[in-house]
Design a protein around this motif. Sequence first.
Motif, short mmCIF file in Angstrom:
data_model
loop_
_atom_site.label_atom_id
_atom_site.label_comp_id
_atom_site.label_asym_id
_atom_site.label_seq_id
_atom_site.Cartn_x
_atom_site.Cartn_y
_atom_site.Cartn_z
N UNK A 1 -3.68 -7.17 1.57
CA UNK A 1 -4.12 -7.11 3.01
C UNK A 1 -4.40 -9.18 2.09
N UNK A 2 -3.84 -9.85 2.84
CA UNK A 2 -4.05 -11.42 2.68
C UNK A 2 -4.83 -12.12 3.64
N UNK A 3 -5.22 -13.30 3.12
CA UNK A 3 -6.00 -14.28 4.05
C UNK A 3 -5.79 -15.31 4.06
N UNK B 1 4.51 -6.20 6.84
CA UNK B 1 3.92 -5.14 7.70
C UNK B 1 3.31 -5.27 9.17
N UNK B 2 2.45 -6.56 8.67
CA UNK B 2 1.87 -7.47 9.80
C UNK B 2 1.19 -9.15 9.44
N UNK B 3 1.53 -9.66 10.66
CA UNK B 3 1.37 -11.27 10.27
C UNK B 3 0.47 -11.36 11.25
N UNK C 1 -3.31 -13.61 8.12
CA UNK C 1 -3.80 -12.87 8.06
C UNK C 1 -2.24 -11.56 7.82
N UNK C 2 -2.49 -10.84 6.51
CA UNK C 2 -1.13 -10.89 6.28
C UNK C 2 -0.81 -9.44 5.48
N UNK C 3 -0.77 -8.75 6.48
CA UNK C 3 -0.36 -7.19 5.53
C UNK C 3 0.74 -7.46 4.70
N UNK C 4 1.09 -6.27 3.19
CA UNK C 4 2.17 -6.70 2.60
C UNK C 4 2.21 -5.40 2.22
N UNK C 5 3.25 -4.56 1.50
CA UNK C 5 3.60 -3.52 1.20
C UNK C 5 4.62 -3.93 -0.03
N UNK D 1 -7.74 -9.67 0.35
CA UNK D 1 -9.10 -9.16 0.79
C UNK D 1 -9.08 -7.13 0.44
N UNK D 2 -7.99 -7.01 -0.61
CA UNK D 2 -7.91 -6.26 -1.16
C UNK D 2 -6.80 -4.94 -1.11
N UNK D 3 -6.81 -4.35 -1.88
CA UNK D 3 -5.47 -3.69 -2.63
C UNK D 3 -5.75 -2.17 -2.25
N UNK D 4 -4.62 -1.47 -1.56
CA UNK D 4 -4.78 0.59 -1.38
C UNK D 4 -3.47 0.92 -1.09
#
Length: 276
Positions: free
Chosen positions: A195-197, A222-224, A239-243, A267-270
């Motif tokens: 998750x990025x910002x 996967x999300x913005x 705010x972006x979720x990437x895979x 914001x985190x890698x998981x």
Amino acid sequence: MKKKRVAIQGIKASFHEEAAFKFFGEDIETVECSSFKKTCEALKNKEADYVVMAIENSIAGSLLPNYTLLRDYHLCIIGEVYLPIQLHLLALPGVKFEQVKNVESHPIAIRQCIDFIDEYPHLNVKESSDTAACAKRIRDEQLTDTVAIANQLAAKLYGLEILERRIESNKKNYTRFLILTEHKEGDVPNANKASLSFETNDEVGSLAKVLNIFAEHNVNMSKIQSMPVLGKRHEYNFYVDIEWDNHAQYTEAISKALRYTINFTLLGEYLKNDHV
């Protein structure tokens, strides 16, 4: 070993505690908080080791204030949980539906069960801050004319019977929860989601350039989610979720994306965990 202390919004048997159990197992110490901000304060004040925080619901959408909390408290995402939202009608043992005059729950839970509620116009609908708190109040005050809309965990903990099962209108309703801590604990093995910002430069196509970089490196977005930057007109935090499947491609994409962003925050890698 000392139990993990996990801060949740709400009380025991809430959906937040159910999500915490799903991620950590049930051998944890739940720290009950009356608001999302107070969960962050509990973490900051060393009263909790982790926070479980709802971030989006498949019906209600994103919980926008919680994105602000992620940034303001510099929280680190170490995992995620998708929880199916199954809502039941709970009452004291022996109470018949004909006795019921009041139905209580959280406003969102009430909206998610509105088709069922509309079938019984005589019911007086009351809103509360927490689904589990409604169940607890019925138990504590021995209310025979009131039912709560809550989960099965609340029925079990507070000794209530399920009068009607699965009264939610949409049976595919789920909520995504983030698992947060105050500092990075080290790399999550085999992490494949982040998750990025960031903000983008005030140039034509700057956001498109960032998104194209991800696409060119086979990194799936996967999300913005956009949020206005406080006090700055026409400027937004994204705010972006990437895979990804290939970690090297992900690392290279991040390196290139930095050229076109401002206030970039990882914001985190998981581990991706979208099993509902």
